[in-house]
Structure formats: structure tokens, C-alpha cells
Design an enzyme around this catalytic site. Sequence first.
Site, PDB file in Angstrom:
ATOM      1  N   GLU A 185       0.819  -1.219  -0.077  1.00  0.00           N
ATOM      2  CA  GLU A 185       0.069   0.132   0.067  1.00  0.00           C
ATOM      3  C   GLU A 185       0.866   1.269  -0.134  1.00  0.00           C
ATOM      4  O   GLU A 185       0.659   2.315   0.706  1.00  0.00           O
ATOM      5  CB  GLU A 185      -0.926  -0.175   1.209  1.00  0.00           C
ATOM      6  CG  GLU A 185      -1.812  -1.142   1.195  1.00  0.00           C
ATOM      7  CD  GLU A 185      -2.924  -1.114   2.277  1.00  0.00           C
ATOM      8  OE1 GLU A 185      -4.025  -1.584   2.249  1.00  0.00           O
ATOM      9  OE2 GLU A 185      -2.626  -0.668   3.453  1.00  0.00           O
ATOM     10  N   GLU A 254      -6.902  -7.304  -1.183  1.00  0.00           N
ATOM     11  CA  GLU A 254      -7.584  -7.249  -0.018  1.00  0.00           C
ATOM     12  C   GLU A 254      -9.096  -6.908  -0.398  1.00  0.00           C
ATOM     13  O   GLU A 254      -9.430  -5.685  -0.557  1.00  0.00           O
ATOM     14  CB  GLU A 254      -6.810  -6.236   0.812  1.00  0.00           C
ATOM     15  CG  GLU A 254      -5.593  -6.573   1.207  1.00  0.00           C
ATOM     16  CD  GLU A 254      -4.964  -5.578   2.337  1.00  0.00           C
ATOM     17  OE1 GLU A 254      -5.805  -4.715   2.833  1.00  0.00           O
ATOM     18  OE2 GLU A 254      -3.710  -5.851   2.836  1.00  0.00           O
TER      19      GLU A 254
END
Length: 730
Positions: A185, A254
Amino acid sequence: MGTILVLTKILCFLLTTMLIGSAMIQCSITYDNKAIVINGHRRILISGSIHYPRSTPEMWEDLIKKAKDGGLDVIDTYVFWNGHEPSPGTYNFEGRYDLVRFIKTVQEVGLYVHLRIGPYVCAEWNFGGFPVWLKYVPGISFRSDNGPFKAAMQGFTQKIVQMMKDHRFFASQGGPIILSQIENEFGPELKALGPAGHSYVNWAAKMAVGLNTGVPWVMCKEDDAPDPIINACNGFYCDYFTPNKPYKPKMWTEAWSGWFTEFGGTIPKRPVEDLAFGVTRFIQKGGSYINYYMYHGGTNFGRTAGGPFITTSYDYDAPIDEYGLVQEPKYSHLKQLHQAIKQCESALVSSEPKVTKLGNYEDAHVFSGGKGSCVAFLSNYHMNAPAKVVFNNRHYTLPAWSTSILPDCRNVVFNTATVVAKASQVQMVPSGSILYSVGRYDEDISTYGDRGTITALGLLEQINVTRDTSDYLWYITSVDIKASESFLRGGKWPTLTVDSAGHAVHVFVNGHFYGSAFGTRENRRFSFSAPVNLRGGANRIALLSIAVGLPNVGPHFETWATGIVGSVALHGLDGGNKDLSRQKWTYQVGLRGEAMNLISPSEASSADWIKGSLAKQNTQPLTWYKAFFDAPRGNEPVALDLRSMGKGQAWINGQSLGRYWMAFAKGNCGSCNYAGTYREAKCQSGCGEPTQRWYHVPRSWLKPRGNLLVLFEELGGDVSKVSVVKRSVH
């Protein structure tokens, strides 16, 4: 020849999940624009996150078998650097951190692995997975084009990769690891760092690829991931996502099955109808890899929770709950979804969808595979109204905010909003185990500053002093009050103010407790203010500053301050205000009970505990309690009910259950409609109750008789009402 080749591929596929002595069949993992390709076959892959330190080794096999039964192909896990290298060059791969055992278990059950090495993980984990010692490497700057950081990151990544190679765990060696992730991320950080961020991303990608694992590497939430790295999406929905190159597959690393909880917050719930709808929207747009974050969330044992203020429970509203029990209807509804998707796999990976409008809010995505096969996804995006549509001259009713799957373009085998499974009825029931031989040990506040201390002019940042060896740091100073002060002759008491950078403080003056103050995850900084009763002459001010998990996300969070680094002052003296911030302070790391190792079964018996009825009568702050109990009969999961306590930490037989806190949830717990875009604030529960009342006690930590429970209570609680319960699901 063709038959032999096909047989070889089938044999290779089967043997990737079977250990044959020490020899394994090597297999190829590649990718194209449609999917991950395993031994020449494109695959729709369903994955679920299970983090090995958040459960016990004794739970792993059952969790992974339930994941397989739920229709998963892959187990996804981060690798937790601070758990594996607690001090430079000292490694831990034992117990819950036995990564090799975890991957072997996945392999033996017959699933693949996505190993997300990071080594930054975020994950609501203490310090984002970084070891705290890394912060003190000279010249370091985390997650940037910085020599000291890159050297440390490369060293740990290489160690993990080599360990996996030594055990022949990569699919290229015949093992279960088909994907690995580097970084995590980084997109939000990149915007702040600019060109230096791009340099770091390119370095990380080149470093990872150079390790020659033989399997693809992934970067999630990193739009400019350089070739051959696959960039992937994280979020509640990812149907909008497109990879950065047309020859990369569309991956959702995710798919958030729920959300985390923080002390004082509500419990977020994500309706399974919406989660399933999000998955079908992704699949019909060409997605071929979905990972549920989390599939089993587990428990933040010890001081592993980050945030700060993340709860010990990391249940995440996952299909398998914190205790390892399937959560219905989420588990079974998703299992049926996975079965429906797998029926469509051949057409999904071999064709592009043809999209047809069926109405204002309705459409059809049609995939045409070989040999005349036809697959259709019929969707209704209206948030309130069901729709009647005509497709291929047949009539279908689509509930609001849903997709129907037709593996033959005729018959509906699954609709995302039509839930068949009954909801789990969960109860925490008495276990029959009684606490006995209760003892109490009071922290002696008057002696703080007498041992193992340092002194300094001014206020020091907490983690610089503790190095996170304890949540607790005492700030102690003395202030002289003139005998002529008017408040000593019946006037108004002066006010003590304390400004803290986080996360909590308990205030004592001359041994008397004057109260506490706390920050929040959103705003760590806070102030304490209260009138205090001072005496003429010397007065001792003792401030117990508390960290409640170190930050795990944010721009250069390694630089964020913790502890009392603002001002400490007395207001209302005859001469005005008195600033205490710059005078001499004494610092003591940790509690006396920690130094005495009161949590240890061998050491706890040597302390001078108050016993009998007197042990239960004290509800003062900074008190240790111990008690014994026998393991409950049966095999249901076990928990501690700490509703009668305040805030502190708990241990069973020397192992830390984690932090507890009866902080009451504030929020909006109205009705919950599955339809419409989900966000973490949408479907809240638990308002007006403690965010976390029950604390998971792993069965494997218990012995049949005489289990030692130790509690450290910061605020004051009633230990007589603490109970051992069992989790019952019907």
C-alpha cells in the site's frame, strides 16, 4: 506427445500440494492479461488472509481446513518482521511465529500460499510490522530512497526468501507459494514523496525480482508498480480497478470482509450480501484473483496491536471468527458463491465479457467459452428495488443490489442477495471453572524513582526511553510550594495540566490518584487538567504515561511522538503559573510488577501477595491480581469475561492475552441494510457496551488444573466478578 504433456501438467498440478519425501515436482507460475497461470492453465483463484501470529499453531490446521472447505484455493499472510527479528540479528521463528510450520500446514492441507513479505505490513499491527530498533539505525528514514532503510529491508527480505528456498516452498521448486508481495500500500505515501518515492519503488521491485523466486511478485495499492510486478487493488470494492499494463491480470489483494475495531468504537459488520455482490462485480469485470482480508482475523496477543487503540480482538467480521468458529451466514454464503464461480471458470478465463443493458439499473455480462459454453452474470445496481428482466428470452427477478450467476446462461445457481444459511447464534456461557486462590499486589507509587532510573532536564519522548519494552513510562518530578501560598489557608487548589502526545496518562500527586486522560486513534494528543491538593514544601508529581499500541500507518509514522512531550504546569499559584516542563525529571521504564516478573508462574509465587478476602476488596488503580482456575471441560473455545475490570493487561500461564479496556462504544447503531455502497461506519453494533468484553484464551495454553491468571489493572476493577466462559455457537 500431447497426451503426455497434458498428463504431466495434471500430475504437476496435483503434486504441488503433496509432499513426496523431500522431492517435489517443479511447476511454473506465470501470468497473462486474464489470470495467474499455473502449469499452463489460467485459474480463477479465491484466497483468504490468515495471519499466523494471530492464532496458535494448534489452531492452524483446523483454520486452513475450514478455509479449504469454504472454497478457497490460496492462504494469504503477511510476514511480521518485528516478531521475527526482535533485536538486530536475533531471530524468532518459534511458536506463533513458526512461519515454516504454518506454510507446511497449508501445503499439507492442499492449498497455495501468497506470501506478502512487505516487510511493511500495516495490518493494525504494532509499528506496522517494523521492529522498533529499526527507528534507531543512524540516518534512517522508513520506506524511502534511503540507504540504511533499504539495506535493512533487503536483508530481512533476503532472509525470508532464502528460508523459503531452503524448504523448497516456492512453486518453482514444487512448493505451495505461488505469489509474493514486496512493499505494501505504498501509493498514498508516493504522493507525498514524489520522485524519491518512485526511486524507492523501482529499487524495491528490482531487489525482489533479483531474488529469483520463480513466482510472480505483487505490489498492492501501487499504481506505478514496474514490470514485471503486478499491481493490485485493496478496498471494499475493486470492480473499477484496471492493472497498469494490458498484459497483467486483474487482482484484488484485499477484499475487506469487515473492518477492525478500536477501543471506544463500535463493532463494524459488513453484510455478506454486499461482500458477495462486490466479488461478483469484480469477476464480471474480468477479475481473476480475490483475497478476503480477513478470512480469519484472530487475536492481537501480547502487545502486537497497533493503531494506537486497536483492540485485542482482530475478528474483522471474517467468515471464520476470532475463536476459529465459522461465522454464519457469511461462511456458507461465500462458499456457495465460490462454487458458482468455479462452475464458470473455463469461460471466465478464456473470453472477454459482452455487456448488454437489461434496464436502467440492470445489465448482463456474458462470457462465451469454447465448445459453445456460455456464462452470464445478471446484475441489478438499484439500492432499493428488485427488477424483472428478460435475458435470452427468459424472465428473471433480480433482488436489489445483487448479481445472479448463470453458468449455462439459463439457470440461476446463485444470487448474492439470496442468503440460505441461517445466522450463527453465538453465546458466551458459564464454563464451570471457578477462580480460586485470588491474590493482590499493589504497585507502591511512593518508591518510584528509586530503581533503574534516568534523569534529564525537560520532558523526553516515551519510545526513545522505553524502546517499546513496556507500555509504561513514569515521568516523576518534585515541586516546592511556599508556605505563604494562599491556597494552603483555605483557598482554591491549584490546577495541574499535562499535555501528552499519546496515548494515555494516570496522574498521581504525593501518592494520591487524581485521574486519567486518554487520546483516540484519530487524535492521539490530549490534555489532562484537574485541581490538586499540594502541601507546603516538596511535592512529588508522578505521571504514568501509557502507549496503547504504536502507529501502523501514516506518513513517516516512525517520527511520531508518544508520551508527555508538551507542557506540564501548575496554574493558580500566588505568583501565577509555574511551568514544570523544563525542570529535572526522573524516568522509570515499566512497572515494579513487570520488573519482578509477576506474570511468570515461577516468579508469581515468590511475591508478597495479599490473599483471602482482602485481595478482592481493593479497587484502587495500579493493582496486580492473580488467581488460578482449572481448564473448562469440553472443546469449545474459552474466553475471559473482564466486564468488571477497567483497563490493563492479562496473562495466562505467563503468556499474554493482550491489552484489555472496558471503553464503551460510541456510534450510530441503527438498522443495517445490505444494499448500497458499504463503508466501515455503515453497519455498526455494540453501542453503549464495552468495545471488547471477552478475551480469547487459546485452549493450547491451558493445562488441566491450576492455570495461573494474572491481571494488571490500571484504573481499578472488581476481580471477584471476572469469569472464565465458553463460546457456544448454534
